[in-house]
Scaffold this active site. Structure first.
Site, PDB file in Angstrom:
ATOM      1  N   HIS A   1      28.454  19.191 -12.963  1.00 43.24           N
ATOM      2  CA  HIS A   1      27.136  19.484 -13.188  1.00 43.24           C
ATOM      3  C   HIS A   1      27.059  20.348 -11.500  1.00 43.24           C
ATOM      4  O   HIS A   1      26.051  21.251 -11.750  1.00 43.24           O
ATOM      5  CB  HIS A   1      26.605  18.112 -12.720  1.00 43.24           C
ATOM      6  CG  HIS A   1      26.440  17.443 -14.100  1.00 43.24           C
ATOM      7  ND1 HIS A   1      25.314  16.925 -14.715  1.00 43.24           N
ATOM      8  CD2 HIS A   1      27.190  17.244 -15.042  1.00 43.24           C
ATOM      9  CE1 HIS A   1      25.437  16.415 -15.945  1.00 43.24           C
ATOM     10  NE2 HIS A   1      26.754  16.452 -16.239  1.00 43.24           N
TER      11      HIS A   1
ATOM     12  N   HIS B   1     -15.916   1.587 -15.610  1.00 42.74           N
ATOM     13  CA  HIS B   1     -15.588   0.699 -16.576  1.00 42.74           C
ATOM     14  C   HIS B   1     -16.683  -0.194 -16.846  1.00 42.74           C
ATOM     15  O   HIS B   1     -17.137  -0.959 -15.793  1.00 42.74           O
ATOM     16  CB  HIS B   1     -14.047   0.146 -16.529  1.00 42.74           C
ATOM     17  CG  HIS B   1     -13.452   0.173 -17.815  1.00 42.74           C
ATOM     18  ND1 HIS B   1     -12.588  -0.797 -18.258  1.00 42.74           N
ATOM     19  CD2 HIS B   1     -13.010   1.107 -18.396  1.00 42.74           C
ATOM     20  CE1 HIS B   1     -11.900  -0.524 -19.194  1.00 42.74           C
ATOM     21  NE2 HIS B   1     -11.917   0.666 -19.395  1.00 42.74           N
TER      22      HIS B   1
ATOM     23  N   HIS C   1      -0.415   1.717 -23.548  1.00 40.81           N
ATOM     24  CA  HIS C   1       0.413   0.780 -22.731  1.00 40.81           C
ATOM     25  C   HIS C   1       1.985   1.114 -23.034  1.00 40.81           C
ATOM     26  O   HIS C   1       2.189   1.635 -24.090  1.00 40.81           O
ATOM     27  CB  HIS C   1      -0.048  -0.583 -22.843  1.00 40.81           C
ATOM     28  CG  HIS C   1      -1.213  -0.662 -22.280  1.00 40.81           C
ATOM     29  ND1 HIS C   1      -1.178  -1.553 -21.089  1.00 40.81           N
ATOM     30  CD2 HIS C   1      -2.524  -0.431 -22.379  1.00 40.81           C
ATOM     31  CE1 HIS C   1      -2.262  -1.692 -20.098  1.00 40.81           C
ATOM     32  NE2 HIS C   1      -3.240  -1.244 -21.084  1.00 40.81           N
TER      33      HIS C   1
ATOM     34  N   ARG D   1      -8.448   1.702 -11.654  1.00 40.23           N
ATOM     35  CA  ARG D   1      -9.062   0.569 -12.428  1.00 40.23           C
ATOM     36  C   ARG D   1      -7.798   0.081 -13.423  1.00 40.23           C
ATOM     37  O   ARG D   1      -7.491  -1.108 -12.900  1.00 40.23           O
ATOM     38  CB  ARG D   1      -9.948   1.100 -13.645  1.00 40.23           C
ATOM     39  CG  ARG D   1     -10.817   0.292 -14.293  1.00 40.23           C
ATOM     40  CD  ARG D   1     -10.556  -0.442 -15.628  1.00 40.23           C
ATOM     41  NE  ARG D   1      -9.899   0.419 -16.632  1.00 40.23           N
ATOM     42  CZ  ARG D   1      -9.006   0.129 -17.430  1.00 40.23           C
ATOM     43  NH1 ARG D   1      -8.865  -1.285 -17.672  1.00 40.23           N
ATOM     44  NH2 ARG D   1      -8.723   0.685 -18.567  1.00 40.23           N
TER      45      ARG D   1
END
Ligand code: HCA
Ligand code: CU
Length: 376
Positions: A291, A76, A199, A12
């Site tokens: 690392h 929806h 959002h 959606r």
């Protein structure tokens, strides 16, 4: 652990990404994969948008009836009876009705007073509830809505029969603190559970989603690869990992995140950058000598989670940042046994060439070292 689940809205919200359209078969395949990944809810679309969305949801409901799909399937709907009728005719598990409740939406989009809006919300939820299908109400633009009016909206939705309310940060303006404030403020209202729909306009969506979960929201919305209007919403991948890491919640099968991301890249045409969290191609790729040395001694030094839990493997690159441990490990993985002399020789070449060494490049300089010994 807290009770919190994922609502995946790739079908959606995700299809509201500019330039993205899924066809019916793709929708069905996406729904199947999401259900197999054990997401609690799938927002399958807005059936009145187009015939193909309608018929895809119909088929998804048939798959649900035959036991192939287990997630709760949601349609929806605008707060209008024709939308609700269309969703209800599909026999979905839940109808999600949305209505903009901030003043800017009321004054400029719907031209309704707050009182009129409450009536519309009440009437549409009552109408949907009368079908017997559970109803979620979405307070669109809730994050920019006066908190006292938002409380009225939630109470009205509950009185009308909604058992869930989605608090939508439609414009992505929240921070974790502001998100927590809203959910804490609504927590005394009885008979309702909350969704959070965030959002990502300012890059805060994921952090806001965690704050919502920690402040009482029991469903967090997300989309695979973070698709959605404008820059999208919370990505399902990072949300799944975050809920697991911080809250101990198994909201999605972590092994499905990479396959989901790849499927949605293929069907949306939107590819993820290598540095995308969790499923990006370099999410577990290490570079500098320090690392890589740490990783060789114990991967936990530079990996927040064992990548095998995500069905992934770590790797490292060889270039001027590399050290002798990294190079020796890399050569060993390639089946090349190198003594200290060879390592020093190769590393000197690598440090003096501003390039990333592929396995073929490494083989080449390993052999040039052999030549050197012969010449001697
Ligand atoms: C939209 C509506 C929505 C609804 C969210 C929800 C939003 O703008 O299309 O139903 O929870 O962001 O407000 O996506
Ligand atoms: Cu949205």
């Amino acid at each position: 652990p807290l009770k919190v689940g994922i609502l995946d809205s790739t079908l959606r919200e995700g299809e509201q990404t500019p330039g993205v359209l899924f066809n019916k078969n793709q929708r069905i395949e996406i729904a199947q994969l999401l259900s197999d990944a054990h997401v609690a809810m799938i927002e399958a679309g807005h059936p009145l948008v187009s015939p193909d969305i309608y018929s895809a949801i119909k088929e998804i409901m048939d798959m649900k009836a035959s036991g192939m799909i287990n997630s709760e399937i949601i349609a929806h709907s605008r707060a209008v009876n024709s939308d609700i009728d269309s969703a209800a005719s599909l026999g979905v598990d839940r109808i999600a009705i949305f209505y903009g409740v901030s003043d800017i939406h009321l004054d400029n989009k719907t031209h309704r007073s707050r009182t009129e809006a409450l009536d519309i919300i009440y009437d549409s939820i009552s109408y949907a509830s009368s079908t017997g299908i559970p109803v979620r109400f979405t307070a669109e633009d809730a994050s920019r809505t006066d908190i006292n009016f938002l409380r009225n909206v939630v109470r009205t939705a509950v009185d009308a029969g909604a058992d869930r309310v989605s608090i939508a940060d439609t414009l992505g303006i929240l921070t974790p603190e502001k998100t927590a404030y809203i959910f804490n403020n609504l927590s005394d209202i009885k008979g309702v559970e909350y969704d959070f729909h965030g959002h990502n306009d300012m890059g805060m969506a994921l952090a806001n989603g965690l704050a919502a979960a920690e402040s009482g929201a029991t469903i967090i919305h997300s989309t695979v690869n973070g698709l959605g209007e404008r820059v999208g919403i919370i990505p399902t991948q990072a949300l799944g990992v975050l809920l697991n890491y911080h809250l101990g919640v198994d909201a999605i099968n972590l092994l499905s995140l990479k396959p989901l991301s790849e499927l949605i890249e293929k069907y949306s045409g939107i590819t993820m950058p290598p540095n995308y969290p969790v499923t990006g191609s370099t999410a577990f790729t290490h570079k500098s000598g320090v690392h890589v040395d740490g990783i060789i001694r114990n991967p936990g030094t530079y990996e927040f989670m064992d990548p095998s839990r995500l069905g992934l493997q770590h790797s490292f690159t060889i270039d001027k940042y590399s050290g002798k441990h990294a190079l020796r490990e890399k050569l060993a993985n390639m089946g090349i046994n190198a003594d200290d002399n060879k390592i020093s020789y190769m590393l000197e070449k690598i440090k003096n060439n501003n390039m990333v060494y592929s396995e073929d490049d490494l083989k080449e300089i390993a052999n040039s070292d052999n030549q050197r010994h012969y010449v001697k």
